[in-house]
Motif scaffolding. Structure first.
Motif, PDB file in Angstrom:
ATOM      1  N   ALA A   1       0.804  -1.219   0.000  1.00  8.28           N
ATOM      2  CA  ALA A   1       0.000   0.000   0.000  1.00  8.28           C
ATOM      3  C   ALA A   1       0.839   1.272   0.000  1.00  8.28           C
ATOM      4  O   ALA A   1       0.300   2.372  -0.175  1.00  8.28           O
ATOM      5  N   ASP A   2       2.142   1.143   0.183  1.00 10.52           N
ATOM      6  CA  ASP A   2       3.020   2.311   0.085  1.00 10.52           C
ATOM      7  C   ASP A   2       3.776   2.316  -1.232  1.00 10.52           C
ATOM      8  O   ASP A   2       4.848   2.914  -1.349  1.00 10.52           O
ATOM      9  N   CYS A   3       3.196   1.647  -2.229  1.00 14.76           N
ATOM     10  CA  CYS A   3       3.803   1.556  -3.563  1.00 14.76           C
ATOM     11  C   CYS A   3       2.935   2.259  -4.589  1.00 14.76           C
ATOM     12  O   CYS A   3       1.722   2.400  -4.419  1.00 14.76           O
ATOM     13  N   PHE A   4       3.570   2.665  -5.693  1.00 16.39           N
ATOM     14  CA  PHE A   4       2.880   3.396  -6.749  1.00 16.39           C
ATOM     15  C   PHE A   4       3.198   2.739  -8.088  1.00 16.39           C
ATOM     16  O   PHE A   4       4.322   2.294  -8.317  1.00 16.39           O
ATOM     17  N   HIS A   5       2.195   2.691  -8.978  1.00 18.61           N
ATOM     18  CA  HIS A   5       2.291   1.907 -10.202  1.00 18.61           C
ATOM     19  C   HIS A   5       1.905   2.750 -11.413  1.00 18.61           C
ATOM     20  O   HIS A   5       0.959   3.548 -11.351  1.00 18.61           O
ATOM     21  N   ASN A   6       2.624   2.545 -12.512  1.00 17.35           N
ATOM     22  CA  ASN A   6       2.204   3.209 -13.734  1.00 17.35           C
ATOM     23  C   ASN A   6       1.029   2.441 -14.331  1.00 17.35           C
ATOM     24  O   ASN A   6       0.733   1.309 -13.932  1.00 17.35           O
ATOM     25  N   SER A   7       0.362   3.029 -15.306  1.00 14.90           N
ATOM     26  CA  SER A   7      -0.890   2.468 -15.821  1.00 14.90           C
ATOM     27  C   SER A   7      -0.702   1.141 -16.549  1.00 14.90           C
ATOM     28  O   SER A   7      -1.656   0.387 -16.731  1.00 14.90           O
ATOM     29  N   GLU A   8       0.538   0.817 -16.969  1.00  9.99           N
ATOM     30  CA  GLU A   8       0.802  -0.425 -17.689  1.00  9.99           C
ATOM     31  C   GLU A   8       1.371  -1.515 -16.773  1.00  9.99           C
ATOM     32  O   GLU A   8       1.740  -2.588 -17.259  1.00  9.99           O
ATOM     33  N   TRP A   9       1.428  -1.238 -15.482  1.00 10.19           N
ATOM     34  CA  TRP A   9       2.063  -2.182 -14.554  1.00 10.19           C
ATOM     35  C   TRP A   9       1.429  -3.569 -14.607  1.00 10.19           C
ATOM     36  O   TRP A   9       2.119  -4.572 -14.811  1.00 10.19           O
ATOM     37  N   LEU A  10       0.130  -3.646 -14.428  1.00  5.04           N
ATOM     38  CA  LEU A  10      -0.524  -4.949 -14.320  1.00  5.04           C
ATOM     39  C   LEU A  10      -0.377  -5.762 -15.603  1.00  5.04           C
ATOM     40  O   LEU A  10       0.006  -6.945 -15.568  1.00  5.04           O
ATOM     41  N   ILE A  11      -0.652  -5.150 -16.724  1.00  3.43           N
ATOM     42  CA  ILE A  11      -0.573  -5.898 -17.985  1.00  3.43           C
ATOM     43  C   ILE A  11       0.865  -6.318 -18.283  1.00  3.43           C
ATOM     44  O   ILE A  11       1.101  -7.416 -18.813  1.00  3.43           O
ATOM     45  N   SER A  12       1.840  -5.491 -17.912  1.00  2.00           N
ATOM     46  CA  SER A  12       3.232  -5.852 -18.176  1.00  2.00           C
ATOM     47  C   SER A  12       3.674  -7.034 -17.318  1.00  2.00           C
ATOM     48  O   SER A  12       4.491  -7.846 -17.746  1.00  2.00           O
ATOM     49  N   MET A  13       3.136  -7.151 -16.108  1.00  2.00           N
ATOM     50  CA  MET A  13       3.441  -8.312 -15.272  1.00  2.00           C
ATOM     51  C   MET A  13       2.778  -9.569 -15.837  1.00  2.00           C
ATOM     52  O   MET A  13       3.395 -10.641 -15.913  1.00  2.00           O
ATOM     53  N   LEU A  14       1.554  -9.444 -16.270  1.00  3.81           N
ATOM     54  CA  LEU A  14       0.810 -10.607 -16.758  1.00  3.81           C
ATOM     55  C   LEU A  14       1.330 -11.103 -18.101  1.00  3.81           C
ATOM     56  O   LEU A  14       1.113 -12.265 -18.462  1.00  3.81           O
ATOM     57  N   GLN A  15       2.018 -10.255 -18.844  1.00  2.00           N
ATOM     58  CA  GLN A  15       2.604 -10.668 -20.122  1.00  2.00           C
ATOM     59  C   GLN A  15       3.587 -11.828 -19.960  1.00  2.00           C
ATOM     60  O   GLN A  15       3.862 -12.557 -20.910  1.00  2.00           O
ATOM     61  N   ASN A  16       4.109 -12.004 -18.771  1.00  2.00           N
ATOM     62  CA  ASN A  16       5.112 -13.043 -18.530  1.00  2.00           C
ATOM     63  C   ASN A  16       4.509 -14.436 -18.339  1.00  2.00           C
ATOM     64  O   ASN A  16       5.240 -15.424 -18.337  1.00  2.00           O
ATOM     65  N   PHE A  17       3.196 -14.509 -18.166  1.00  2.00           N
ATOM     66  CA  PHE A  17       2.582 -15.799 -17.896  1.00  2.00           C
ATOM     67  C   PHE A  17       2.286 -16.566 -19.183  1.00  2.00           C
ATOM     68  O   PHE A  17       1.791 -16.018 -20.162  1.00  2.00           O
ATOM     69  N   ASP A  18       2.648 -17.843 -19.134  1.00  2.00           N
ATOM     70  CA  ASP A  18       2.186 -18.804 -20.123  1.00  2.00           C
ATOM     71  C   ASP A  18       1.792 -20.054 -19.345  1.00  2.00           C
ATOM     72  O   ASP A  18       1.807 -20.051 -18.107  1.00  2.00           O
ATOM     73  N   GLU A  19       1.453 -21.116 -20.039  1.00  2.00           N
ATOM     74  CA  GLU A  19       0.983 -22.320 -19.352  1.00  2.00           C
ATOM     75  C   GLU A  19       2.052 -22.954 -18.473  1.00  2.00           C
ATOM     76  O   GLU A  19       1.745 -23.681 -17.532  1.00  2.00           O
ATOM     77  N   GLU A  20       3.320 -22.690 -18.771  1.00  2.00           N
ATOM     78  CA  GLU A  20       4.410 -23.312 -18.016  1.00  2.00           C
ATOM     79  C   GLU A  20       4.931 -22.437 -16.879  1.00  2.00           C
ATOM     80  O   GLU A  20       5.821 -22.837 -16.142  1.00  2.00           O
ATOM     81  N   THR A  21       4.374 -21.244 -16.729  1.00  2.00           N
ATOM     82  CA  THR A  21       4.869 -20.293 -15.736  1.00  2.00           C
ATOM     83  C   THR A  21       3.925 -20.201 -14.549  1.00  2.00           C
ATOM     84  O   THR A  21       2.714 -20.066 -14.719  1.00  2.00           O
ATOM     85  N   ALA A  22       4.488 -20.265 -13.343  1.00  2.00           N
ATOM     86  CA  ALA A  22       3.667 -20.207 -12.132  1.00  2.00           C
ATOM     87  C   ALA A  22       3.950 -18.979 -11.290  1.00  2.00           C
ATOM     88  O   ALA A  22       3.102 -18.551 -10.514  1.00  2.00           O
ATOM     89  N   PHE A  23       5.141 -18.395 -11.430  1.00  2.00           N
ATOM     90  CA  PHE A  23       5.535 -17.299 -10.536  1.00  2.00           C
ATOM     91  C   PHE A  23       6.316 -16.257 -11.321  1.00  2.00           C
ATOM     92  O   PHE A  23       7.229 -16.600 -12.074  1.00  2.00           O
TER      93      PHE A  23
END
Length: 380
Positions: free
Chosen positions: A138-160
């Motif tokens: 809650a003491d962190c700040f995010h740019n508007s593309e933060w969430l989508i840029s993190m989720l771009q790393n997921f594929d079926e073989e990725t868990a973390f």
């Protein structure tokens, strides 16, 4: 003479071990790949969980940055989890939230009472509907593309997925030291992930599959520890599953956080982080960390032996410090090129001096001492 030879050999071996460790980090950073920019919104629903306690000074800015996310509102929820706040954080959130996908819940008083931050995250997960969990602070700040840029790393073989975190630099010398030191920790975690040896990450910016979280038992093995909601979970997933662990090599993934208010807060935070090292399941990893700690202690011992025994120890001390600065500078320079262009590394000599002292102190007190966190007195 024999004693001197043995001691010099020990110090040289500790130096070599540390330089090999730093080389692995550097090579790991070089192996990191940027996520596919042609990412298409997937069907998995996402739950962003933000635990908080007494964050009235920062919670509104957190809310603004979370509400600015460029991600379909019907594809994710945000759960602010109140962990026994005694200020008006909850009221600020309730009054200012404007999106329907944002909700605020409070952890029951007796729910995993000694687990602290982990209990808030765990309660948030139990009340979430997402297939992918993303956690931040809650003491962190995010740019508007933060969430989508993190989720771009997921594929079926990725868990973390571990994401980058950056200190908002202040004007004083201590702030500049903290920026370099903190960035070094983030780059260490990134490099070790790139090298296939996931060890550390920062809970202010991680994402994982809920089914895998449940598969490895979540936090159950370390609920009594005040820390470990991030790297202990990552290590467990790496050790017990065949899923991939990734680092998000994308400047849009950077989460920015405030620097410590004072040296006391910095000390308490780092002591809390150091407290979990002995609870890693991988005993060989513990041994490696202990040897690195001995390397740092050895720097002071060599200085003492130079005054008391022989000038030879000044040679090994000088070589140890010079090699340390060169290898760590290379890592910071690589990180500046890859992720943190604003990083100022001109103060590295100043930072090296204080880092050596604080690592020895924090490494020791973190193993044995208690500490303060969010106005709580916490046992290790």
């Amino acid at each position: 003479m024999m004693l001197e030879f043995i001691l010099l050999t020990v110090f040289i071996l500790l130096l070599i071990h540390y330089l090999v460790f730093l080389s692995i980090i550097y090579k790991g950073l070089s192996k990191l790949n940027t996520a596919d920019s042609s990412y298409q919104i997937k069907d998995e629903f996402v739950s962003v969980i933000i635990p908080f306690r007494n964050e009235s000074e920062n919670i509104l800015e957190s809310l603004k940055s979370i509400e600015s996310q460029n991600y379909p509102e019907d594809k994710f929820e945000v759960i602010y989890v109140n962990d026994a706040s005694t200020d008006d954080s909850v009221e600020i959130l309730e009054k200012n939230k404007s999106k329907k996908n944002i909700k605020i819940i409070s952890v029951p008083y007796l729910y995993s009472i000694n687990a602290h931050k982990k209990r808030a995250i765990r309660y948030g997960i139990e009340n979430s509907v997402g297939e992918i969990i993303v956690t931040t602070d809650a003491d962190c700040f995010h740019n508007s593309e933060w969430l989508i840029s993190m989720l771009q790393n997921f594929d079926e073989e990725t868990a973390f997925v571990s994401g980058p975190v950056e200190i908002i630099e202040g004007d004083n010398f201590f702030s500049k030291f903290e920026e370099i030191e903190f960035t070094g920790l983030i780059l260490t975690g990134a490099g070790l992930i790139g090298a296939g040896k996931p060890t550390i990450c920062n809970g202010a910016n991680i994402a994982y599959r809920k089914k895998v979280f449940k598969e490895v038992g979540g936090f159950k093995d370390h609920l009594k520890l005040s820390s470990g909601d991030d790297e202990l979970l990552m290590q467990k997933i790496a050790a017990e599953t065949k899923y991939k662990i990734k680092f998000s090599l994308n400047q849009k993934s950077i989460v920015r956080t405030l620097n410590s208010k004072n040296i006391r807060d910095f000390y308490q935070q780092r002591k809390r982080w150091a407290s979990k090292g002995l609870f890693y399941n991988d005993k060989s990893l513990i041994l490696k960390l202990v040897l690195i700690y001995f390397y740092y202690i050895g720097l002071f011992i060599q200085l003492f032996l130079f005054y008391c025994l022989s000038c030879s120890f000044l040679v090994t001390l000088s070589v140890s410090i010079l090699c340390k600065i060169i290898f760590e500078f290379r890592i910071l320079k690589k990180g500046k090129e890859l992720l943190f262009p604003r990083l100022s590394i001109q103060s590295i000599i100043f930072a090296e001096f204080f880092q050596t002292i604080y690592l020895v102190v924090v490494g020791y007190t973190g193993m044995f001492g208690n500490f303060l966190w969010k106005e709580r007195k916490i046992k290790r």
